[in-house]
Design an enzyme around this catalytic site. Sequence first.
Site, PDB file in Angstrom:
ATOM      1  N   VAL A  81      -0.058  11.212   0.618  1.00  0.00           N
ATOM      2  CA  VAL A  81      -0.617  12.469   0.107  1.00  0.00           C
ATOM      3  C   VAL A  81       0.031  13.672   0.792  1.00  0.00           C
ATOM      4  CG1 VAL A  81      -2.744  13.836  -0.020  1.00  0.00           C
ATOM      5  CG2 VAL A  81      -2.810  11.393  -0.500  1.00  0.00           C
TER       6      VAL A  81
ATOM      7  N   PHE B 154      -5.801  13.943  -6.662  1.00  0.00           N
ATOM      8  CA  PHE B 154      -6.047  12.933  -7.694  1.00  0.00           C
ATOM      9  C   PHE B 154      -4.723  12.291  -8.118  1.00  0.00           C
ATOM     10  CE2 PHE B 154      -9.414  16.130  -8.021  1.00  0.00           C
ATOM     11  CZ  PHE B 154     -10.541  15.337  -7.903  1.00  0.00           C
ATOM     12  N   LEU B 155      -3.821  12.150  -7.157  1.00  0.00           N
ATOM     13  CA  LEU B 155      -2.467  11.669  -7.490  1.00  0.00           C
ATOM     14  C   LEU B 155      -2.435  10.171  -7.702  1.00  0.00           C
ATOM     15  CD1 LEU B 155      -0.515  13.496  -4.643  1.00  0.00           C
ATOM     16  CD2 LEU B 155      -1.208  14.384  -6.872  1.00  0.00           C
TER      17      LEU B 155
ATOM     18  N   ASN C 206     -12.862   8.157  -8.912  1.00  0.00           N
ATOM     19  CA  ASN C 206     -12.215   6.867  -8.659  1.00  0.00           C
ATOM     20  C   ASN C 206     -13.111   5.693  -9.032  1.00  0.00           C
ATOM     21  OD1 ASN C 206      -9.748   7.783  -7.961  1.00  0.00           O
ATOM     22  ND2 ASN C 206      -9.895   7.331  -5.776  1.00  0.00           N
TER      23      ASN C 206
ATOM     24  N   PHE D 167      -7.020   3.619 -19.005  1.00  0.00           N
ATOM     25  CA  PHE D 167      -7.689   2.690 -18.077  1.00  0.00           C
ATOM     26  C   PHE D 167      -8.492   1.605 -18.781  1.00  0.00           C
ATOM     27  CE2 PHE D 167      -6.973   3.768 -13.620  1.00  0.00           C
ATOM     28  CZ  PHE D 167      -6.026   4.737 -13.848  1.00  0.00           C
ATOM     29  N   LEU D 168      -7.935   1.160 -19.888  1.00  0.00           N
ATOM     30  CA  LEU D 168      -8.560   0.052 -20.619  1.00  0.00           C
ATOM     31  C   LEU D 168      -7.571  -1.105 -20.748  1.00  0.00           C
ATOM     32  CD1 LEU D 168     -10.545   1.899 -23.453  1.00  0.00           C
ATOM     33  CD2 LEU D 168     -11.465   0.826 -21.391  1.00  0.00           C
TER      34      LEU D 168
ATOM     35  N   ALA E 188      -6.571  -4.482 -19.903  1.00  0.00           N
ATOM     36  CA  ALA E 188      -7.149  -5.655 -19.253  1.00  0.00           C
ATOM     37  C   ALA E 188      -6.053  -6.409 -18.509  1.00  0.00           C
ATOM     38  CB  ALA E 188      -7.781  -6.554 -20.306  1.00  0.00           C
TER      39      ALA E 188
ATOM     40  N   CYS F  56      -6.746   3.007  -2.830  1.00  0.00           N
ATOM     41  CA  CYS F  56      -7.830   3.972  -3.103  1.00  0.00           C
ATOM     42  C   CYS F  56      -9.106   3.351  -3.666  1.00  0.00           C
ATOM     43  CB  CYS F  56      -7.334   5.032  -4.074  1.00  0.00           C
ATOM     44  SG  CYS F  56      -6.101   6.091  -3.337  1.00  0.00           S
TER      45      CYS F  56
ATOM     46  N   LYS G 217     -11.210   0.966  -1.363  1.00  0.00           N
ATOM     47  CA  LYS G 217     -11.688   1.694  -0.175  1.00  0.00           C
ATOM     48  C   LYS G 217     -12.761   2.715  -0.567  1.00  0.00           C
ATOM     49  CE  LYS G 217      -8.846   4.746   1.417  1.00  0.00           C
ATOM     50  NZ  LYS G 217      -8.745   6.116   1.821  1.00  0.00           N
TER      51      LYS G 217
HETATM   52  C1  UDX Z   1      -5.836   6.077  -8.150  1.00  0.00           C
HETATM   53  C2  UDX Z   1      -6.354   7.215  -9.040  1.00  0.00           C
HETATM   54  O1  UDX Z   1      -5.875   7.027 -10.373  1.00  0.00           O
HETATM   55  C3  UDX Z   1      -5.938   8.560  -8.484  1.00  0.00           C
HETATM   56  O2  UDX Z   1      -6.469   9.607  -9.278  1.00  0.00           O
HETATM   57  C4  UDX Z   1      -6.448   8.654  -7.056  1.00  0.00           C
HETATM   58  O3  UDX Z   1      -6.160   9.869  -6.463  1.00  0.00           O
HETATM   59  C5  UDX Z   1      -5.883   7.520  -6.219  1.00  0.00           C
HETATM   60  O4  UDX Z   1      -6.267   6.275  -6.811  1.00  0.00           O
HETATM   61  P1  UDX Z   1      -3.525   4.786  -7.855  1.00  0.00           P
HETATM   62  O5  UDX Z   1      -4.311   3.843  -7.009  1.00  0.00           O
HETATM   63  O6  UDX Z   1      -2.240   5.324  -7.334  1.00  0.00           O
HETATM   64  O7  UDX Z   1      -4.418   6.076  -8.235  1.00  0.00           O
HETATM   65  O8  UDX Z   1      -3.149   4.046  -9.220  1.00  0.00           O
HETATM   66  P2  UDX Z   1      -3.781   3.908 -10.662  1.00  0.00           P
HETATM   67  O9  UDX Z   1      -2.756   4.271 -11.653  1.00  0.00           O
HETATM   68  O10 UDX Z   1      -5.073   4.576 -10.761  1.00  0.00           O
HETATM   69  O11 UDX Z   1      -3.972   2.311 -10.763  1.00  0.00           O
HETATM   70  C6  UDX Z   1      -4.839   1.617  -9.873  1.00  0.00           C
HETATM   71  C7  UDX Z   1      -4.854   0.148 -10.198  1.00  0.00           C
HETATM   72  O12 UDX Z   1      -5.519  -0.102 -11.432  1.00  0.00           O
HETATM   73  C8  UDX Z   1      -3.473  -0.503 -10.342  1.00  0.00           C
HETATM   74  O13 UDX Z   1      -3.493  -1.749  -9.684  1.00  0.00           O
HETATM   75  C9  UDX Z   1      -3.298  -0.680 -11.829  1.00  0.00           C
HETATM   76  O14 UDX Z   1      -2.455  -1.737 -12.157  1.00  0.00           O
HETATM   77  C10 UDX Z   1      -4.734  -0.951 -12.262  1.00  0.00           C
HETATM   78  N1  UDX Z   1      -5.014  -0.599 -13.661  1.00  0.00           N
HETATM   79  C11 UDX Z   1      -4.915   0.676 -14.104  1.00  0.00           C
HETATM   80  C12 UDX Z   1      -5.434  -1.602 -14.553  1.00  0.00           C
HETATM   81  O15 UDX Z   1      -5.557  -2.782 -14.187  1.00  0.00           O
HETATM   82  N2  UDX Z   1      -5.727  -1.268 -15.848  1.00  0.00           N
HETATM   83  C13 UDX Z   1      -5.641   0.009 -16.304  1.00  0.00           C
HETATM   84  O16 UDX Z   1      -5.936   0.237 -17.478  1.00  0.00           O
HETATM   85  C14 UDX Z   1      -5.205   1.025 -15.399  1.00  0.00           C
END
Ligand code: UDX
Length: 456
Positions: free
Chosen positions: A8, A150-151, A224, A265-266, A268, A276, A279
Amino acid sequence: MIVGSGYVGLTTGAVLAYLGHEVTLLDIDTRKVDNLQRGTLPFYEPGLSEILQDVKLNYISTWHQFDQTTDIVMIAVGTLSKTDGDVDMAAVDAVAQSLGEQIHSQFNGIIVMKSTVPVGTAASVKGRVERGLDARGIKKEVEVASNPEFLREGQALFDSFYPERIVVGTTSKQAQAILHDLYLPILQQTMQVPTVLDRPSNDIYPVFINTTSVNAELIKYTANSFLAMKISFINEFANVAEKVGADIREVAYAIGLDKRIGPQFLQAGIGWGGSCFGKDMRAIQHLAKEYGCEMSMIQATIDVNNRQREIVIKKLQETLHILRGKTIGILGLSFKPNTDDIRESPSLDILRKLLDLGACIKVYDPLAMQVCQSRFPELTVEYCENVETLFNGCHAVVLVTDWQEFRGLDYPELTRKMVKPIFIDARNVLTNEQINEAKLMYVGMGRGGLKWVKEF
Ligand code: UDX
């Protein structure tokens, strides 16, 4: 000034410097600072090294170099999970302590919490700094604002330049104005687009949310948790879809068209990993418990996520039967594509379990193998130079990370290198055509409509 040159801190520092601010990055790890001064980054993030070459960032490693004319001190140090789920605040406390020891009466800047921290941290940091000042005979109030990030890893620059919102938690008008000014080029989208990034087609101006520090802190955990819950939700349905002969990808697409649900985020699969989600959910659970609140949806989100990893092992047992002595290839080590981050990666859990079950493991990842090798030298796995070597002699291959390069592989050719063409697609990456063409014994996640091409 930004304290902490982790994921970050470094990304934020690079972005703020790019916007024209004078940025100094302080990290007490001298080795890290030496490396950064030489242009060696501690992690991989697309476009970051290019941006850092274009901007001027000052790196320092001691608080003695603290400049009293600094307008903003941003705290971006790491916060790990303790065993009880609480957040380990040692690094944040140490920064607050140092600020209490360093700040002079002429310091007129504000302190900003960037790290994800428990609700109430802005106030506790303020108290700690002011007590330090008081001990040195300085009667001074400091302003501590909360400004969560929110990166997404792998897309951190995009998310920094084109955020949907910037959340600032402070009741001080002065701090609010300073932070509004800091982000003005982003809020008004007047910054020159970095060459490493394309401007999104739909020009969206970020919403500037000014709220209390407590709200800001809770916004981060809520966001998150909700994202993680969405993933666990679709995974739970994926398991049912598989049983009833439905395809979860079609189901997810259709429900995502409803604006109230949204398409993101759907996907599967094997579930979420990374530093993140897990934790933060443990932290919010811990906090809620302190107030006697039970967060059953958060617990279910975590449980479903853990179960997805076990399901992959089960699928291997169902198809391969005996795992002991079998060679299994793991495609992907990082918790998601475009990063070398392996923290809480599903891949590690899976390969550890398979090693326990007596399998021989081969792995390939475009970026994360070196990190894995140096962090976990005890893992007795074979690191492969390329995908071809990985497939060679495998009884099964599991695709764990949805790297772009895994989508377009020559699966028919690769399958021929395997002892048995069992392919567990834990991210549902392959298309139906690819599966048919490759004559794989294919097992996806919630793709119940698919018939295996051939029985083996
Ligand atoms: C996340 C949040 O998105 C971000 O806003 C926050 O600040 C930090 O945590 P990050 O952990 O970098 O970011 O990745 P992200 O793209 O959110 O994916 C997280 C996990 O979810 C990954 O393992 C990814 O493969 C999984 N995922 C994501 C899925 O299994 N399905 C999805 O539809 C989306």
